[in-house]
Scaffold this motif. Structure first.
Motif, short mmCIF file in Angstrom:
data_model
loop_
_atom_site.label_atom_id
_atom_site.label_comp_id
_atom_site.label_asym_id
_atom_site.label_seq_id
_atom_site.Cartn_x
_atom_site.Cartn_y
_atom_site.Cartn_z
N SER A 1 0.83 -1.21 0.00
CA SER A 1 0.00 0.00 0.00
C SER A 1 0.86 1.25 0.00
CB SER A 1 -0.94 0.00 1.21
OG SER A 1 -0.21 0.11 2.43
N TRP A 2 1.99 1.23 0.70
CA TRP A 2 2.92 2.36 0.63
C TRP A 2 3.49 2.52 -0.77
CZ3 TRP A 2 6.50 2.31 5.58
CH2 TRP A 2 5.75 2.76 6.67
N ASN A 3 3.80 1.42 -1.39
CA ASN A 3 4.36 1.48 -2.75
C ASN A 3 3.34 2.03 -3.75
OD1 ASN A 3 6.62 0.70 -4.61
ND2 ASN A 3 5.04 -0.61 -5.47
N ASP A 4 2.06 1.73 -3.53
CA ASP A 4 1.02 2.19 -4.45
C ASP A 4 0.72 3.68 -4.29
OD1 ASP A 4 0.79 -0.31 -5.53
OD2 ASP A 4 -0.93 -0.90 -4.28
N GLN A 5 1.20 4.28 -3.22
CA GLN A 5 0.93 5.71 -3.02
C GLN A 5 1.48 6.56 -4.16
OE1 GLN A 5 0.97 5.90 1.90
NE2 GLN A 5 2.27 7.23 0.69
N ALA A 6 2.60 6.12 -4.75
CA ALA A 6 3.23 6.92 -5.81
C ALA A 6 2.35 7.02 -7.04
CB ALA A 6 4.59 6.33 -6.17
N SER A 7 1.51 6.01 -7.28
CA SER A 7 0.64 6.02 -8.45
C SER A 7 -0.77 6.48 -8.14
CB SER A 7 0.59 4.62 -9.08
OG SER A 7 0.12 3.66 -8.13
N THR A 8 -1.00 6.93 -6.91
CA THR A 8 -2.31 7.41 -6.50
C THR A 8 -2.35 8.93 -6.62
OG1 THR A 8 -2.51 5.57 -4.96
CG2 THR A 8 -4.02 7.42 -4.65
N ALA A 9 -3.46 9.47 -7.09
CA ALA A 9 -3.59 10.92 -7.22
C ALA A 9 -3.43 11.57 -5.85
CB ALA A 9 -4.95 11.27 -7.82
N GLY A 10 -2.46 12.49 -5.76
CA GLY A 10 -2.20 13.16 -4.49
C GLY A 10 -1.40 12.34 -3.51
N GLY A 11 -0.98 11.14 -3.91
CA GLY A 11 -0.22 10.28 -3.02
C GLY A 11 1.24 10.70 -2.93
N GLU A 12 1.88 10.30 -1.85
CA GLU A 12 3.29 10.65 -1.61
C GLU A 12 4.17 9.47 -1.95
OE1 GLU A 12 6.18 12.14 2.09
OE2 GLU A 12 4.11 11.49 2.45
N ALA A 13 5.20 9.70 -2.76
CA ALA A 13 6.15 8.65 -3.10
C ALA A 13 7.16 8.48 -1.96
CB ALA A 13 6.88 9.00 -4.39
N ILE A 14 7.17 7.30 -1.38
CA ILE A 14 8.08 7.01 -0.25
C ILE A 14 8.81 5.70 -0.54
CG2 ILE A 14 6.90 8.31 1.57
CD1 ILE A 14 5.40 5.73 2.28
N PHE A 15 9.45 5.63 -1.68
CA PHE A 15 10.15 4.41 -2.06
C PHE A 15 11.27 4.07 -1.08
CE2 PHE A 15 8.63 5.92 -6.32
CZ PHE A 15 7.65 4.94 -6.47
N ASN A 16 11.91 5.09 -0.50
CA ASN A 16 12.98 4.81 0.45
C ASN A 16 12.45 4.09 1.69
OD1 ASN A 16 11.58 7.23 1.10
ND2 ASN A 16 13.23 7.85 2.49
N LEU A 17 11.22 4.42 2.11
CA LEU A 17 10.63 3.74 3.26
C LEU A 17 10.15 2.34 2.89
CD1 LEU A 17 8.58 6.59 5.00
CD2 LEU A 17 11.01 6.02 5.18
N VAL A 18 9.70 2.16 1.66
CA VAL A 18 9.29 0.83 1.20
C VAL A 18 10.49 -0.11 1.18
CG1 VAL A 18 8.37 -0.49 -0.74
CG2 VAL A 18 7.37 1.73 -0.15
N ILE A 19 11.62 0.39 0.68
CA ILE A 19 12.83 -0.43 0.61
C ILE A 19 13.35 -0.73 2.01
CG2 ILE A 19 15.24 -0.46 -0.14
CD1 ILE A 19 14.36 1.16 -2.58
N THR A 20 13.36 0.28 2.87
CA THR A 20 13.83 0.07 4.25
C THR A 20 12.91 -0.88 4.99
OG1 THR A 20 14.75 2.31 4.25
CG2 THR A 20 14.50 1.22 6.37
N GLY A 21 11.61 -0.72 4.80
CA GLY A 21 10.66 -1.64 5.43
C GLY A 21 10.83 -3.07 4.94
N SER A 22 11.13 -3.24 3.65
CA SER A 22 11.38 -4.58 3.11
C SER A 22 12.62 -5.20 3.74
CB SER A 22 11.54 -4.50 1.59
OG SER A 22 10.39 -3.96 0.98
N LEU A 23 13.65 -4.38 3.94
CA LEU A 23 14.85 -4.88 4.60
C LEU A 23 14.55 -5.32 6.04
CD1 LEU A 23 17.94 -5.31 4.61
CD2 LEU A 23 18.17 -2.93 5.35
N LEU A 24 13.79 -4.49 6.76
CA LEU A 24 13.43 -4.85 8.13
C LEU A 24 12.54 -6.09 8.17
CD1 LEU A 24 12.61 -1.27 9.51
CD2 LEU A 24 14.67 -2.62 9.94
N THR A 25 11.80 -6.32 7.10
CA THR A 25 10.88 -7.47 7.06
C THR A 25 11.63 -8.80 6.98
OG1 THR A 25 9.15 -6.14 6.04
CG2 THR A 25 8.99 -8.52 5.77
N ILE A 26 12.75 -8.83 6.26
CA ILE A 26 13.46 -10.10 6.07
C ILE A 26 14.42 -10.40 7.22
CG2 ILE A 26 13.30 -9.87 3.58
CD1 ILE A 26 16.27 -9.15 3.56
N VAL A 27 14.71 -9.41 8.07
CA VAL A 27 15.65 -9.64 9.16
C VAL A 27 15.16 -10.74 10.11
CG1 VAL A 27 16.70 -8.59 11.21
CG2 VAL A 27 16.74 -7.38 9.03
#
Length: 304
Positions: free
Chosen positions: A254-280
């Motif tokens: 859902s965070w990743n989809d924000q970039a393609s949503t009207a008025g949404g905020e692109a937070i790719f750095n948080l998506v990548i960091t969250g993915s890293l924290l997810t696999i730890v």
């Protein structure tokens, strides 16, 4: 002028054969090493990309090479922002995932262990039919059952609740089959008969004698169940609408989809960091439990 006698020729043949075998072994070893190196790069390259890009800001992701660090090191800032963004919803998603794993994967492992042991060590009418059903269930992909499961849970009023994720996670046909086949060889019938002769009940025999012997198989099923539940995406996608019950996979999507949503905020750095924290946590779980695998693999290598 040297004269080669038949005896000398016969002595030389084993040396030539040995030399040829050693040369073939070296060639096989080089091929195996090359294939292993390719698989290692294929496995570690995405992890390296994830780790490197988790240290970049949103701007640094687009202004630097993907497999090298940017000028600014923002890993700790990204981690802090991941946990505080949108009111700290990432922490809620993490706790939801832990809940689904502990109850769902833990319950699945318990049920698979008890059922697999019972099917392996007890005879009853219809056992072959149960075996056929289990094999058939293993062959059915989970996505094929997602829509019928959704309709059933919708009629029960359980959609958009944690039970919609936990209850389906309790059923693991592959784990049941794995424990069935493992218990058949890991627990000798002679030990069970001796325990029964000594007056031990079935529950005591299972918990005191059989359960320690089944430990490597239990850990294997547990790891498979944990990984499957931790990475579960499609089932939560159709079952859950409330973001407060999202697991990490659905939340990061859902965070990743924000970039393609009207008025949404692109937070790719948080998506990548969250993915890293997810696999730890998965890496930690494998490192802590691998010794049980090693002991299980070595258990049948020595004959008395």
């Amino acid at each position: 002028m040297a004269v080669t006698t038949p005896t000398t020729s016969r002595q030389a043949k084993p040396l030539v054969i040995r030399h040829r075998r050693q040369a073939r072994r070296r060639r096989r070893s080089a091929t195996l090493t090359a294939l292993t190196a390719i698989m290692l790069v294929y496995t570690l390259l995405p992890l390296a990309w994830l780790l490197i890009n988790a240290t970049k800001t949103q701007e640094g992701l687009f202004n630097s090479f993907g497999l090298w660090f940017a000028d600014d090191f923002a890993l700790f800032g990204n981690i802090a922002d991941t946990f505080t963004y949108d009111g700290g919803i990432f922490t809620r998603w993490l706790l939801n995932t832990v809940l689904y794993v502990v109850v769902g994967a833990g319950g699945a492992t318990l049920l698979a262990t008890v059922a697999g042991y019972g099917l392996a060590k007890y005879d009853f009418p219809g056992k072959k039919a149960v075996f056929a059903v289990v094999i058939g269930a293993v062959a059915v992909p989970g996505t094929a059952l997602a829509v019928p499961t959704f309709l059933m849970f919708s009629n029960l009023g359980l959609t958009n609740t944690p039970w919609a994720i936990i209850i389906p996670s309790l059923i693991t046909p592959f784990g049941l089959y794995l424990m069935w086949t493992y218990a058949a060889d890991a627990v000798p019938l002679e030990i069970l008969e001796s325990a029964r002769v000594d007056g031990a009940g079935e529950f005591r025999t299972f918990f005191r004698i059989s359960l320690p012997l089944l430990a490597p198989g239990i850990v294997t099923v547990l790891l498979f169940s944990v990984v499957a539940t931790w990475n579960n995406y499609f089932l939560p996608l159709i079952m859950l609408k409330d973001p407060d019950w999202y697991p990490l996979t659905l939340g990061l999507d859902s965070w990743n989809d924000q970039a393609s949503t009207a008025g949404g905020e692109a937070i790719f750095n948080l998506v990548i960091t969250g993915s890293l924290l997810t696999i730890v946590p998965l890496i930690v779980a494998f490192l802590l439990l691998q010794r049980y695998w090693q002991s299980g693999l070595a258990a049948g290598s020595v004959k008395e």
